[in-house]
Design a protein around this motif. Structure first.
Motif, PDB file in Angstrom:
ATOM      1  N   THR A 165       0.853  -1.197   0.000  1.00 56.91           N
ATOM      2  CA  THR A 165       0.000   0.000   0.000  1.00 56.91           C
ATOM      3  C   THR A 165       0.887   1.246   0.000  1.00 56.91           C
ATOM      4  O   THR A 165       1.892   1.293   0.712  1.00 56.91           O
ATOM      5  CB  THR A 165      -0.893   0.013   1.261  1.00 56.91           C
ATOM      6  N   GLU A 168      -0.078   7.357  -1.330  1.00 54.91           N
ATOM      7  CA  GLU A 168      -1.061   7.916  -2.258  1.00 54.91           C
ATOM      8  C   GLU A 168      -2.389   7.149  -2.170  1.00 54.91           C
ATOM      9  O   GLU A 168      -3.460   7.735  -2.217  1.00 54.91           O
ATOM     10  CB  GLU A 168      -0.499   7.878  -3.678  1.00 54.91           C
ATOM     11  N   GLN A 169      -2.298   5.824  -2.000  1.00 54.78           N
ATOM     12  CA  GLN A 169      -3.531   5.030  -1.877  1.00 54.78           C
ATOM     13  C   GLN A 169      -4.277   5.358  -0.588  1.00 54.78           C
ATOM     14  O   GLN A 169      -5.505   5.427  -0.574  1.00 54.78           O
ATOM     15  CB  GLN A 169      -3.205   3.536  -1.981  1.00 54.78           C
ATOM     16  N   LYS A 172      -6.093   8.470  -1.209  1.00 55.48           N
ATOM     17  CA  LYS A 172      -7.258   8.282  -2.097  1.00 55.48           C
ATOM     18  C   LYS A 172      -8.516   7.884  -1.314  1.00 55.48           C
ATOM     19  O   LYS A 172      -9.637   8.164  -1.728  1.00 55.48           O
ATOM     20  CB  LYS A 172      -6.956   7.209  -3.141  1.00 55.48           C
ATOM     21  N   LYS A 176     -12.039   9.900  -1.678  1.00 58.49           N
ATOM     22  CA  LYS A 176     -13.319   9.204  -1.902  1.00 58.49           C
ATOM     23  C   LYS A 176     -14.346   9.629  -0.853  1.00 58.49           C
ATOM     24  O   LYS A 176     -15.488   9.967  -1.165  1.00 58.49           O
ATOM     25  CB  LYS A 176     -13.075   7.687  -1.854  1.00 58.49           C
ATOM     26  N   LEU A 195      -6.406  15.001  -4.101  1.00 53.62           N
ATOM     27  CA  LEU A 195      -5.296  14.126  -3.708  1.00 53.62           C
ATOM     28  C   LEU A 195      -4.093  14.975  -3.285  1.00 53.62           C
ATOM     29  O   LEU A 195      -3.446  14.696  -2.270  1.00 53.62           O
ATOM     30  CB  LEU A 195      -4.929  13.208  -4.888  1.00 53.62           C
ATOM     31  N   GLU A 320      -7.207  -2.046  -2.214  1.00 51.38           N
ATOM     32  CA  GLU A 320      -6.707  -0.905  -2.993  1.00 51.38           C
ATOM     33  C   GLU A 320      -7.228  -0.938  -4.429  1.00 51.38           C
ATOM     34  O   GLU A 320      -7.591   0.094  -4.994  1.00 51.38           O
ATOM     35  CB  GLU A 320      -5.168  -0.887  -2.998  1.00 51.38           C
ATOM     36  N   ARG A 321      -7.257  -2.166  -4.992  1.00 46.77           N
ATOM     37  CA  ARG A 321      -7.721  -2.295  -6.377  1.00 46.77           C
ATOM     38  C   ARG A 321      -9.196  -1.910  -6.481  1.00 46.77           C
ATOM     39  O   ARG A 321      -9.616  -1.205  -7.398  1.00 46.77           O
ATOM     40  CB  ARG A 321      -7.510  -3.738  -6.867  1.00 46.77           C
ATOM     41  N   LEU A 323     -10.840   0.075  -4.473  1.00 50.31           N
ATOM     42  CA  LEU A 323     -10.936   1.526  -4.273  1.00 50.31           C
ATOM     43  C   LEU A 323     -10.622   2.260  -5.576  1.00 50.31           C
ATOM     44  O   LEU A 323     -11.381   3.133  -6.014  1.00 50.31           O
ATOM     45  CB  LEU A 323      -9.963   1.962  -3.172  1.00 50.31           C
ATOM     46  N   ASP A 324      -9.512   1.868  -6.219  1.00 51.01           N
ATOM     47  CA  ASP A 324      -9.101   2.506  -7.468  1.00 51.01           C
ATOM     48  C   ASP A 324     -10.157   2.334  -8.556  1.00 51.01           C
ATOM     49  O   ASP A 324     -10.354   3.210  -9.383  1.00 51.01           O
ATOM     50  CB  ASP A 324      -7.766   1.916  -7.964  1.00 51.01           C
ATOM     51  N   ALA A 325     -10.848   1.185  -8.536  1.00 49.22           N
ATOM     52  CA  ALA A 325     -11.847   0.893  -9.571  1.00 49.22           C
ATOM     53  C   ALA A 325     -13.189   1.563  -9.274  1.00 49.22           C
ATOM     54  O   ALA A 325     -14.161   1.381 -10.014  1.00 49.22           O
ATOM     55  CB  ALA A 325     -12.020  -0.609  -9.711  1.00 49.22           C
TER      56      ALA A 325
END
Lengths: 397, 137
Positions: A165, A168-169, A172, A176, A195, A320-321, A323-325
């Motif tokens: 992790t 930056e994550q 994020k 959100k 960000l 994390e994936r 969240l990013d998606a």
């Protein structure tokens, strides 16, 4: 066991002493607002309430003894009803809900008011302040100097090692949350942050930054619950409580809560939080796949990534994936904290477990406006608090 | 430097025979405790049998954080405040323990080897007040 319905909910918008939202309002005034709103929402009068379960506060009201429910009853008008003051640190509101739920489910009372409110002192939550060498918290501060947020930053740092992790994550997660907060009229912060802004905020405890840790807030929440049979008099289709659960920490818990403990054989995580959520799933006969959205205790951004994995809402290392998606958003596949979360509200510590019930109820009624989870059927909420306390509830439509 | 030093809280650690913190251990279930526990807290232990034990030596960093701002009292620190690293250390003796690291943040990593030392946390009236800390090895 009786089925239990949520008849009405109310919240006083969260704020900070001296601001335009809460100003100099006392905890009793904040609670009054939330209770009046919940009674009106339920369509019942104060005299119809059979008992009160309240979150005990160490910080405000309660005559210095945590008698916060008695303050509310005196303010509303003493009718002689039973009052239960529940103390469980930051989990007190969830605990009060559990006790109220259990007594309605057990047929002891037809209708219970659950309430929690806070006026918090400024700054980080202080320790007891006692210079007592027998007090582990004193030793932790005098001998080590471990400020509150460093517990969270230790967990956040470990996740960076375990799953790669990035800072930056973590940032994020906050972007959100604050994007949603714009749509919540009860949130203290209702402005988006970028960000860059999150990453420009100073470290409070590296790797966690100021914007990534929830501050303390003033606020209050109240809910009216009653038996399903009683609810028929007021509503054709009320939100139902699928279950409510309480748990405490297990001896195997290896998080650095004190000065030391045994090195664990397996992974380290909040045993109280996992236990309470799994218990709620089991009691309700509802699994992670059935959950439409989750409100969890995000004292810092780390928890929004770790908790869904620990409870089986997603796979370990997958957060994390997702969240990013965009899957964490109210419109995503795994909405997390569609209220905006603690990071948008600040923590009015003992009110939080009651406030979560209000947020779940609005979502399940389809009343959440711009933060609505489309077609929400099942909502999960969770709190944890000092002493290794944890609570969870599942509400359904 | 012939400055006098004294433990910030007496009776918790020693430098005699090597830097060690003073705790105890349940002989039945082997659970280590620091500070000393009056009885074994392991619910799966059949009989609490406590024996004094001193814990020192080496370990690895399980994780760490930074005090970027001074913690509130009862913490004491030298002014001006300098941020420091706090480690959570898994020691070879079976104890997971928190403590300051004497090394700067840039050098600290999860998994790095450390050893327990006794070092100053603050100074008052020309005297150094010490605690247990960890040092990269």
């Amino acid at each position: 066991m009786q089925e239990v319905a949520v008849l009405g909910v109310g919240v006083h918008r969260f704020g900070k002493t001296g601001d335009d939202i809460v100003g100099t309002k006392s905890v009793t005034q904040l609670c009054r607002h939330a209770v009046d709103m919940a009674l009106k929402d339920a369509g019942v009068s104060w005299s119809q309430i059979g008992a009160v379960t309240a979150a005990s506060s160490r910080f405000s009201g309660g005559k210095g003894w945590g008698l916060n429910g008695n303050d509310v009853v005196e303010d509303m008008g003493s009718t002689g009803i039973p009052v239960y003051n529940m103390s469980a640190g930051c989990a007190a509101g969830g605990n009060a809900f559990n006790v109220g739920y259990s007594m309605v489910a057990g047929g002891i009372y037809d209708m219970v008011l659950v309430v929690g409110g806070e006026v918090m002192p400024k700054g980080m939550i202080q320790t007891s302040g006692l210079e007592d060498p027998n007090d582990p918290e004193f030793l932790r501060q005098r001998c080590v100097g471990m400020p509150g947020p460093s517990f969270w930053s230790t967990l956040a740092r470990r996740r960076m090692f375990d799953y790669g992790t990035t800072e930056e994550q973590y940032a994020k997660v906050v972007v959100k949350a604050r994007k949603i907060s714009v749509h919540n009229p009860f949130a203290r912060f209702q402005k988006e942050v970028s960000l860059a802004e999150v990453l420009a905020s100073p470290y409070v405890s590296n790797p966690l930054r100021l914007f990534e840790i929830c501050p303390v807030s003033n606020g209050a929440a109240a809910v009216v619950i009653c038996s399903k049979e009683k609810a028929r008099q007021f509503s054709a289709n009320p939100v139902m409580v699928a279950t409510s659960a309480v748990a405490t920490v297990d001896f195997s818990d290896a998080l650095p809560r004190g000065l030391s403990g045994p090195v664990p054989a397996g992974p380290s995580f909040h045993t109280e939080s996992k236990a309470v959520v799994l218990k709620a799933f089991e009691q309700a006969g509802i699994g992670p796949k059935d959950v439409s959205f989750t409100e969890l205790q995000d004292n810092c951004c780390f928890y929004e990534l770790a908790y869904p994995e620990e409870w089986g809402l997603c796979a370990p290392g997958e957060a994390e994936r997702l969240l990013d998606a965009g899957e964490y958003a109210p419109t995503g596949r795994m909405p997390i904290n569609p209220s905006g979360g603690f990071v948008s509200f600040g923590e009015a510590t003992t009110a939080m477990g009651v406030w979560q019930i209000a947020e779940l109820t609005w979502q399940l009624r389809g009343q959440s406006g711009g933060r609505q989870v489309p077609g929400a059927k099942v909502g999960l909420c969770q709190t944890n608090g000092l002493g290794g306390n944890a609570t969870a509830a599942i509400l359904k439509r | 430097m012939s400055q006098q030093s004294s433990p910030c809280v007496p009776g918790l650690f020693t430098e005699e025979g090597g830097a060690r913190v003073l705790g105890n251990r349940c002989v039945t279930c082997n659970t280590p405790y620091f500070p000393k526990a009056s009885a074994c807290h392991n619910p799966r232990c059949t009989e609490s049998k406590m024996e004094d034990a001193a814990f020192g030596g080496k370990g690895v960093i399980w994780s760490y954080s930074v005090a970027d701002f001074p913690p509130p009292p009862p913490h004491k620190f030298d002014k001006p405040f300098k941020p420091y690293v706090i480690g959570v250390i898994d020691m070879e003796n079976g104890l997971r323990i928190v403590g300051q690291l004497v090394d700067p943040l840039e050098k600290v990593q999860v998994g790095a080897k450390v050893e327990l030392v006794i070092a100053p946390v603050y100074h008052e009236d020309d005297k150094a007040y010490t605690s247990w800390k960890f040092k990269l090895v």
